[in-house]
Design a protein around this motif. Structure first.
Motif, short mmCIF file in Angstrom:
data_model
loop_
_atom_site.label_atom_id
_atom_site.label_comp_id
_atom_site.label_asym_id
_atom_site.label_seq_id
_atom_site.Cartn_x
_atom_site.Cartn_y
_atom_site.Cartn_z
N CYS A 290 0.18 -1.08 -0.37
CA CYS A 290 -0.44 0.07 -0.09
C CYS A 290 1.34 1.31 -0.14
O CYS A 290 1.91 1.53 0.31
N PRO A 291 0.79 2.52 -0.84
CA PRO A 291 1.55 3.48 -1.46
C PRO A 291 2.01 4.34 0.30
O PRO A 291 2.83 4.90 0.53
N SER A 292 0.58 4.41 1.30
CA SER A 292 0.95 5.37 2.11
C SER A 292 0.92 3.82 3.67
O SER A 292 1.31 4.60 4.78
N SER A 293 1.76 2.40 4.11
CA SER A 293 1.79 2.07 4.99
C SER A 293 3.16 0.87 4.80
O SER A 293 2.54 0.17 3.51
N ALA A 294 3.52 0.61 5.53
CA ALA A 294 4.43 0.13 5.49
C ALA A 294 4.09 -1.20 5.88
O ALA A 294 4.27 -2.74 5.64
N GLN A 295 2.97 -1.39 6.49
CA GLN A 295 2.47 -2.68 6.78
C GLN A 295 0.78 -3.54 5.83
O GLN A 295 0.37 -4.03 6.43
N GLU A 296 0.39 -2.38 5.48
CA GLU A 296 -0.32 -3.26 4.57
C GLU A 296 0.30 -2.94 3.23
O GLU A 296 0.96 -2.67 2.41
N PHE A 297 -0.40 -4.41 2.31
CA PHE A 297 0.06 -4.90 1.33
C PHE A 297 -0.39 -6.16 0.60
O PHE A 297 -1.67 -6.55 1.32
N CYS A 298 -0.80 -6.49 -0.58
CA CYS A 298 -1.43 -7.25 -1.39
C CYS A 298 -0.43 -8.14 -2.43
O CYS A 298 0.69 -7.96 -2.63
N SER A 299 -1.26 -9.05 -2.11
CA SER A 299 -0.71 -10.37 -3.22
C SER A 299 -1.58 -11.15 -4.23
O SER A 299 -2.85 -11.28 -3.98
N VAL A 300 -0.46 -11.69 -5.76
CA VAL A 300 -1.78 -12.09 -6.38
C VAL A 300 -1.23 -13.55 -6.80
O VAL A 300 -0.14 -13.70 -6.82
N GLY A 301 -2.06 -14.50 -7.51
CA GLY A 301 -0.94 -15.66 -7.51
C GLY A 301 -1.67 -16.49 -8.53
O GLY A 301 -2.84 -15.99 -9.46
N ASP A 302 -1.45 -18.20 -8.75
CA ASP A 302 -1.58 -19.32 -9.98
C ASP A 302 -3.10 -19.58 -9.25
O ASP A 302 -4.12 -20.39 -9.56
N ASP A 303 -3.40 -19.49 -8.07
CA ASP A 303 -4.86 -20.03 -7.90
C ASP A 303 -5.96 -18.67 -8.42
O ASP A 303 -7.19 -19.05 -7.39
N SER A 304 -5.55 -17.82 -8.78
CA SER A 304 -6.93 -16.87 -8.98
C SER A 304 -6.79 -16.02 -8.50
O SER A 304 -8.39 -15.04 -8.15
N CYS A 305 -6.54 -15.67 -7.29
CA CYS A 305 -6.87 -15.53 -5.58
C CYS A 305 -5.50 -13.20 -5.55
O CYS A 305 -5.20 -13.75 -6.40
N LEU A 306 -6.01 -12.62 -5.41
CA LEU A 306 -5.92 -11.75 -4.65
C LEU A 306 -5.99 -11.55 -3.19
O LEU A 306 -7.36 -11.38 -2.95
N LEU A 308 -5.55 -9.04 0.50
CA LEU A 308 -5.30 -7.74 1.26
C LEU A 308 -4.12 -8.67 2.78
O LEU A 308 -6.08 -8.90 3.71
N TRP A 309 -3.28 -7.81 2.80
CA TRP A 309 -2.21 -8.22 4.34
C TRP A 309 -2.29 -6.59 4.90
O TRP A 309 -2.30 -6.08 4.23
N ASP A 310 -2.33 -7.34 6.48
CA ASP A 310 -2.08 -6.08 7.51
C ASP A 310 -1.11 -7.05 8.29
O ASP A 310 -1.67 -7.78 8.71
N ALA A 311 0.30 -6.61 8.44
CA ALA A 311 0.94 -6.95 9.24
C ALA A 311 0.19 -6.93 10.61
O ALA A 311 0.84 -7.21 11.88
N ARG A 312 -0.30 -5.96 11.11
CA ARG A 312 -0.77 -5.59 12.47
C ARG A 312 -1.52 -6.55 13.08
O ARG A 312 -2.02 -6.52 14.27
#
Length: 501
Positions: A290-306, A308-312
């Motif tokens: 996430c451009p505004s947070s070091a704790q939030e991010f997202c991922s995509v994969g071969d399972d057709s899934c998107l 969203l994660w939050d390290a907190r």
């Protein structure tokens, strides 16, 4: 006779269309390939014919479409290209670092290349100069500055936003390698040469991490995904010095551990993960912060899934979007101007835009819009740093499309006809003759893009690097363009009214 393995020439298996096929397949597979090749021969020749036609047509339009274009023929394919720091500003052009990979056939080592690039400023290049380039030549605007001998192929390069002299690379191994490209010695890539030593090794994956790699915009954090279905987060905060101090000293900006003895002089210091996140059921193909947070991010994969994660909140997904596409997801990017908007690209040939506030409907992905303008798998998507609604996408069809989601739904009435291009598509870069594996917007020079294609299959060559900027008449507001063209109206009328001799 020596086998390819004994000669040290080992080609790895193909990964999602980015890499050329291996030369040392098993005999049964070779037979199957021969049969398949015979069946597809007509279709394939038609495909390349259409690509060549499109390329010829594109080349004739270059002086009209582009403000600047540099074409650089590469010896080897490059799987990744990134802009580095700007080095110098001058009257007519700026000098900037460029990071590239070289994926060789094993006759010489794989390398990470640091080049210097002269970026011509807007409205400086003459139309004649833009159109006169040779596909087989190397551009005078791109000069190799330094070569790092990379342990394995460089699949992905990412620069650290806090200090773009530090880059991370992915290869066909579980580790992420960190390099201080300025302090690394320049190496000559000859067969048998020892690998360069990474300044830092990030460990934590249990299987190869090939493509999913990101650097955090707000903190010196690194994010990676791999075949082990995991997303891994590291902090390299304690391992880098300030950029200001480094620029004066000229020394390395990666701190070395003073406790290491001489017996470890040849080893690189390693860093363990800050967190490991499980939620995918297949290979993780791409990640982004996430451009505004070091704790939030997202991922995509071969399972057709998107996801969203939050390290907190722990190591479990915050939101898991099932069936974000109808096929493998290859790429993802988070809008730096609007943190609610996320782009995904897929093997189903489409790009989808999601709003994080409303990601799913009945447990399935619910995109705000689907962008359909490619005829093959989408390999890379990236938001423009210059306009919040603009993004680019590149694919295996050899095209790099530029989109503006604000144009979706807007129909320009021209003699009552519906526009033939897909909604939102306003520019198509057709200068590559094979799959465009990577591209990167230039944050220092607005609307300037570097892109690379793997031309092995279609031309028998290596790769093509192109640095280009579309004419500003294409993206500027219509009223501005009309006002500017009005200035030349009298001149044009005068020219056309002259009697022919």
């Amino acid at each position: 006779m020596e086998t390819p393995q004994q000669q040290g020439v080992v080609k790895k298996k193909e990964t999602r269309g980015r890499k050329p096929k291996p030369k040392d397949e098993k005999k049964e597979e070779q037979l199957q390939q021969q049969i398949g090749k015979m069946m597809k021969e007509g279709k394939k020749s038609q495909q390349y014919h259409s690509v060549d036609e499109k390329y010829t047509q594109w080349k004739s339009l270059v002086p009209v479409l582009y403000d600047w274009l540099a074409n650089h023929n590469l010896v080897w394919p490059s799987l990744s290209c990134r802009w580095g720091p700007q080095l110098e500003q001058a009257t007519y052009k700026n000098r900037q670092r460029l990071y590239l990979s070289e994926q060789t056939d094993g006759s010489v080592p794989n390398t990470l290349v640091i080049a210097n690039c002269e970026v011509v400023k807007p409205r400086v290049a003459a139309a004649e100069h833009i159109s006169q380039f040779n596909e087989e030549a190397r551009s005078p605007f791109v000069k190799k500055y330094k070569t790092i001998i990379h342990p394995g192929e460089v699949n992905r390069i990412r620069e650290l936003p806090q200090n773009s002299k530090i880059v991370a690379t992915h290869t066909d191994s579980p580790d992420v390698l960190i390099w201080d490209v300025e302090s690394q010695p320049n190496r000559h890539a000859v067969l048998g040469a020892a690998n360069s030593r990474p300044d830092l090794i990030l460990t934590g994956h249990q299987d190869n991490a090939e493509f999913a790699l990101a650097m955090c915009p707000t903190e010196p954090y690194v994010l990676s995904g791999g075949k082990d279905k995991s997303v891994v987060l590291w902090s390299i905060q304690d391992h880098i010095t300030s950029g200001a101090a480094d620029s004066k000293s000229g020394g390395s900006i990666i701190k070395q551990n003073p406790r290491e003895g001489n017996d470890k002089a040849t080893d690189s210091p390693s860093v363990g993960p800050r967190g490991i996140y499980y939620g995918h059921e297949d290979t993780v193909e791409d990640v982004t912060f996430c451009p505004s947070s070091a704790q939030e991010f997202c991922s995509v994969g071969d399972d057709s899934c998107l996801i969203l994660w939050d390290a907190r909140t722990g190591s479990s997904p915050v939101v898991k979007v099932e069936k974000a596409h109808n096929a493998d997801l290859h790429c993802v990017d988070w809008n730096p101007h609007d943190v609610n908007l996320i782009l995904t690209g897929s093997a189903d040939n489409s790009i989808r835009m999601f709003d994080r506030r409303n990601l799913t409907s009945n447990g399935v992905g619910s995109p705000v819009h689907k962008f359909e303008g490619h005829s093959a798998a989408v390999l890379c998507v990236q938001w423009s740093p210059d306009k919040s609604s603009v993004f680019g996408s590149s694919a295996e069809d050899g095209l790099l499309n530029i989109w503006d989601y604000e144009k979706v739904g807007k129909r320009i009435e021209q003699s009552g006809r519906t526009p033939s291009s897909p909604p939102g598509l306003f520019f198509q870069h057709a200068g590559h003759r094979d799959k465009v594996v990577d591209f990167h917007w230039n944050a220092s020079d607005p609307w300037t893009i570097v892109s690379v294609s793997d031309d092995c299959d279609s031309t028998g060559g290596g790769g093509t690097l192109q640095i280009w900027r579309m004419s500003d008449l294409i993206y500027r507001p219509e009223e501005e363009v009309l006002a500017e063209l009005e200035k030349f109206k009298a001149h044009v009328v005068a020219c056309t009214s002259k009697p022919e001799k």
